[in-house]
Design an enzyme around this catalytic site. Structure first.
Site, PDB file in Angstrom:
ATOM      1  N   LYS A   1       0.852  -1.183   0.000  1.00  0.00           N
ATOM      2  CA  LYS A   1       0.000   0.000   0.000  1.00  0.00           C
ATOM      3  C   LYS A   1       0.889   1.235   0.000  1.00  0.00           C
ATOM      4  O   LYS A   1       1.457   1.620   1.016  1.00  0.00           O
ATOM      5  CB  LYS A   1      -0.912   0.045   1.225  1.00  0.00           C
ATOM      6  CG  LYS A   1      -2.044   1.079   1.067  1.00  0.00           C
ATOM      7  CD  LYS A   1      -2.460   1.730   2.354  1.00  0.00           C
ATOM      8  CE  LYS A   1      -1.674   2.969   2.685  1.00  0.00           C
ATOM      9  NZ  LYS A   1      -1.847   4.098   1.732  1.00  0.00           N
TER      10      LYS A   1
ATOM     11  N   GLY B   1       6.985   5.662   8.065  1.00  0.00           N
ATOM     12  CA  GLY B   1       6.141   6.857   8.158  1.00  0.00           C
ATOM     13  C   GLY B   1       6.340   7.554   9.491  1.00  0.00           C
ATOM     14  O   GLY B   1       7.381   7.413  10.141  1.00  0.00           O
TER      15      GLY B   1
ATOM     16  N   GLU C   1       3.730   8.849  15.050  1.00  0.00           N
ATOM     17  CA  GLU C   1       2.348   8.755  15.524  1.00  0.00           C
ATOM     18  C   GLU C   1       1.604   7.626  14.815  1.00  0.00           C
ATOM     19  O   GLU C   1       0.887   6.839  15.447  1.00  0.00           O
ATOM     20  CB  GLU C   1       1.630  10.088  15.311  1.00  0.00           C
ATOM     21  CG  GLU C   1       2.128  11.226  16.200  1.00  0.00           C
ATOM     22  CD  GLU C   1       3.520  11.727  15.833  1.00  0.00           C
ATOM     23  OE1 GLU C   1       4.204  12.265  16.727  1.00  0.00           O
ATOM     24  OE2 GLU C   1       3.927  11.570  14.658  1.00  0.00           O
TER      25      GLU C   1
ATOM     26  N   GLY D   1       3.006   5.048  13.437  1.00  0.00           N
ATOM     27  CA  GLY D   1       3.632   3.814  13.889  1.00  0.00           C
ATOM     28  C   GLY D   1       3.077   3.345  15.225  1.00  0.00           C
ATOM     29  O   GLY D   1       2.883   2.145  15.440  1.00  0.00           O
TER      30      GLY D   1
ATOM     31  N   GLU E   1       9.800   1.883  10.688  1.00  0.00           N
ATOM     32  CA  GLU E   1      10.839   2.901  10.493  1.00  0.00           C
ATOM     33  C   GLU E   1      10.144   4.245  10.528  1.00  0.00           C
ATOM     34  O   GLU E   1       9.399   4.592   9.615  1.00  0.00           O
ATOM     35  CB  GLU E   1      11.562   2.668   9.166  1.00  0.00           C
ATOM     36  CG  GLU E   1      12.941   3.325   9.115  1.00  0.00           C
ATOM     37  CD  GLU E   1      12.948   4.631   8.352  1.00  0.00           C
ATOM     38  OE1 GLU E   1      12.751   5.681   9.006  1.00  0.00           O
ATOM     39  OE2 GLU E   1      13.131   4.609   7.128  1.00  0.00           O
TER      40      GLU E   1
ATOM     41  N   CYS F   1      13.459  11.259   6.552  1.00  0.00           N
ATOM     42  CA  CYS F   1      13.346  10.963   7.986  1.00  0.00           C
ATOM     43  C   CYS F   1      14.681  11.061   8.707  1.00  0.00           C
ATOM     44  O   CYS F   1      14.728  11.402   9.894  1.00  0.00           O
ATOM     45  CB  CYS F   1      12.731   9.579   8.188  1.00  0.00           C
ATOM     46  SG  CYS F   1      13.581   8.277   7.281  1.00  0.00           S
TER      47      CYS F   1
ATOM     48  N   GLU G   1       9.517  16.929  14.381  1.00  0.00           N
ATOM     49  CA  GLU G   1       9.957  16.670  13.019  1.00  0.00           C
ATOM     50  C   GLU G   1       9.178  17.559  12.049  1.00  0.00           C
ATOM     51  O   GLU G   1       7.950  17.525  12.010  1.00  0.00           O
ATOM     52  CB  GLU G   1       9.728  15.199  12.657  1.00  0.00           C
ATOM     53  CG  GLU G   1      10.270  14.822  11.295  1.00  0.00           C
ATOM     54  CD  GLU G   1      10.115  13.348  10.995  1.00  0.00           C
ATOM     55  OE1 GLU G   1      11.047  12.751  10.439  1.00  0.00           O
ATOM     56  OE2 GLU G   1       9.042  12.787  11.314  1.00  0.00           O
TER      57      GLU G   1
END
Length: 492
Positions: A178, A231, A234, A236, A253, A287, A387
């Site tokens: 996805k 991603g 939050e 995750g 990750e 990231c 971030e």
């Protein structure tokens, strides 16, 4: 109009709802086509196809490692033939400069070749065991996990998909990919390549659509054995909570707020050059980006002056024309980054350059932000703690090695970090104290298929790439063989 459809059970199809979502070129605001907008039912259909492929048919998992590897090598060859088309499409859909997209395609090709070769190499182990139950032989084998759902981000649409697809397929799993809703284009092209290179029906499935429906079904469905996600932290956390229904394995990750520690004895030009790569590559939408520069006080003025000079000279424009900075992935993300910039100004940080949207020249209709440098920052500021995921870097100063380490680790994240110094002993001492999974000395951002990638703390669990990246998609089975001719009689 180009249509991007789901690929389920070896067939291309529209979303069951018939809904589509327009895909936008972030540099021009123009439409790239319409993508299927799948939902929970589409995800369930893909799960059923993957489940059948793995557990009932078993064609892919029972195939020899050599045969699977040969097919993945064909995939790499076909990708290489399609390099120009894939890179151009990636640049147009994501917004990154064309040369960066070309590098991503090269990395993706090499990733498939790496795992095609690795899967045929010796794995497992044989053990000498005690004689308590008689003469026994014990050994270990690696086996595929089963149905793996792979959820990928929008900042590296093709490469992040391949980081997951290559090892998962090499291990013999059946997969469902996805991709991010706003950047599905190269994932669809990737599946066109998989289809024509011999991946069995149902072993590789693609479902387009939002995370709230497609992603949630993949995470919650009891017939999915593993989730691999890249991603935000939050998201995750939500995945970790939702996946406990069948205790499915998760590889996460997640976000980062990575420190770039620069000592006064560093080569000024080298440190500035790598700092710019660390934060402005891919428009800062990375990231592991070095978004917190920690500079020794005695070098601050020289370093910041040169950094600002270089940042202000960066070219911005249509990614296909290879500027230094491309477009942000979407208007909504651009606005989010601009909000962070305004927050930084309100909290007292000094904006030395950038800090606003760029609309000059061919940037008028796109989503561009000028490279932004904030000075006078402290660890309490929002722009230092959260971030931002854009071309925004903060600068803080330190006076001692101990203070630099303390500042570097003053974050909930632990994805990446770097140290710049001519003193290699100090470099090794400091880098070992930085609590992060990916670190560099006198450089920033290089990564390699052969080396594991992943973070500490709130930056995730598990590793991608390298041998560890393959093992993430494998179970370990212990097999014990009785070598005695008769019963052991342990009760004697």
């Amino acid at each position: 109009m180009t249509e991007y459809r789901n690929y389920i059970g070896g067939r291309w199809q529209e979303a069951l709802s018939g809904k589509t979502a327009e895909i936008i070129n972030p540099a021009t605001g123009e439409s790239l086509g319409a993508a299927a907008c799948g939902g929970r039912e589409d995800a369930r259909m893909a799960i059923e196809a993957a489940d059948k492929s793995f557990y009932s048919d078993g064609v892919w998992r029972r195939m020899s490692a050599q045969d699977r590897g040969d097919i993945l090598l064909k995939v790499a060859d076909e990708m290489e033939k399609e390099k120009d088309n894939l890179a151009r499409l990636e640049s147009m859909n994501q917004g990154k400069p064309l040369r960066e997209a070309e590098c991503d395609v090269d990395d993706a090709v090499h990733c498939f070749r790496y795992y095609a070769g690795l899967i045929t190499k010796p794995q497992g182990g044989i053990y000498d065991v005690n004689q308590g139950f008689g003469r026994m032989h014990s050994y270990m084998v690696h086996e595929p996990i089963g149905v793996c759902a792979l959820i990928t981000p929008w900042n590296y649409p093709l490469l992040m998909s391949v980081w997951k697809l290559a090892p998962a397929l090499a291990a013999g799993n059946s997969v469902i990919l996805k991709p991010a809703s706003v950047t599905p284009a190269t994932s669809v092209k990737m599946f066109e390549i998989l289809e024509r290179t011999g991946i069995p029906e149902g072993a590789a499935n693609l479902v387009l659509g939002p995370g709230g429906s497609v992603g949630s079904e993949l995470v919650e469905n009891i017939n999915v054995d593993m989730i691999a996600f890249t991603g935000s932290t939050e998201a995750g956390q939500q995945i970790a909570r939702a996946s406990v229904g069948n205790l499915k394995k998760t590889g996460l990750e997640l976000g980062g707020k990575s420190p770039n520690i620069i000592f006064a004895d560093s080569d000024l030009e080298q440190a500035v050059e790598w700092a710019m790569i660390g934060i402005f590559m891919n428009q800062g939408e990375i990231c592991s980006g070095g978004s917190r520069i920690l500079i020794e006080s005695s070098m601050h003025d020289r370093f910041v002056s040169r950094l600002v000079e270089r940042a202000e000279a960066m070219t911005i424009g249509n990614p296909l024309e290879n500027p230094d900075i491309g477009a942000m992935v979407s208007e909504s993300h651009m606005n989010k980054v601009l909000e962070y910039i305004e927050t930084g100004k309100k909290e007292g940080a000094i904006c030395l350059c950038g800090g606003k949207r760029c609309t000059e020249g061919n940037c008028e209709k796109g989503f561009f932000i000028r490279p932004t440098v904030f000075d006078g920052c402290d660890s309490s500021m929002t722009i230092v703690r959260e971030e931002i995921f854009g071309p925004v870097v903060t600068v803080q100063t330190f006076d001692s090695e101990e203070e630099a380490v303390r500042m570097a680790n003053d974050t909930r994240y632990g994805l990446a970090g770097a140290v710049f110094t001519r003193d290699i002993t100090r470099a090794m001492r400091v880098i070992k104290e930085v609590r992060a999974g990916i670190t560099w000395i006198n450089c920033y951002n290089p990564c390699f298929n052969e080396a594991p990638w992943g973070g500490y703390k709130m930056s995730g669990t598990g590793r991608e790439l390298g041998i560890h990246g393959l093992e993430e998609y494998q179970e370990i089975k212990q097999i014990n063989i009785n070598l005695e001719e008769g019963p052991v009689g342990w009760y004697k």
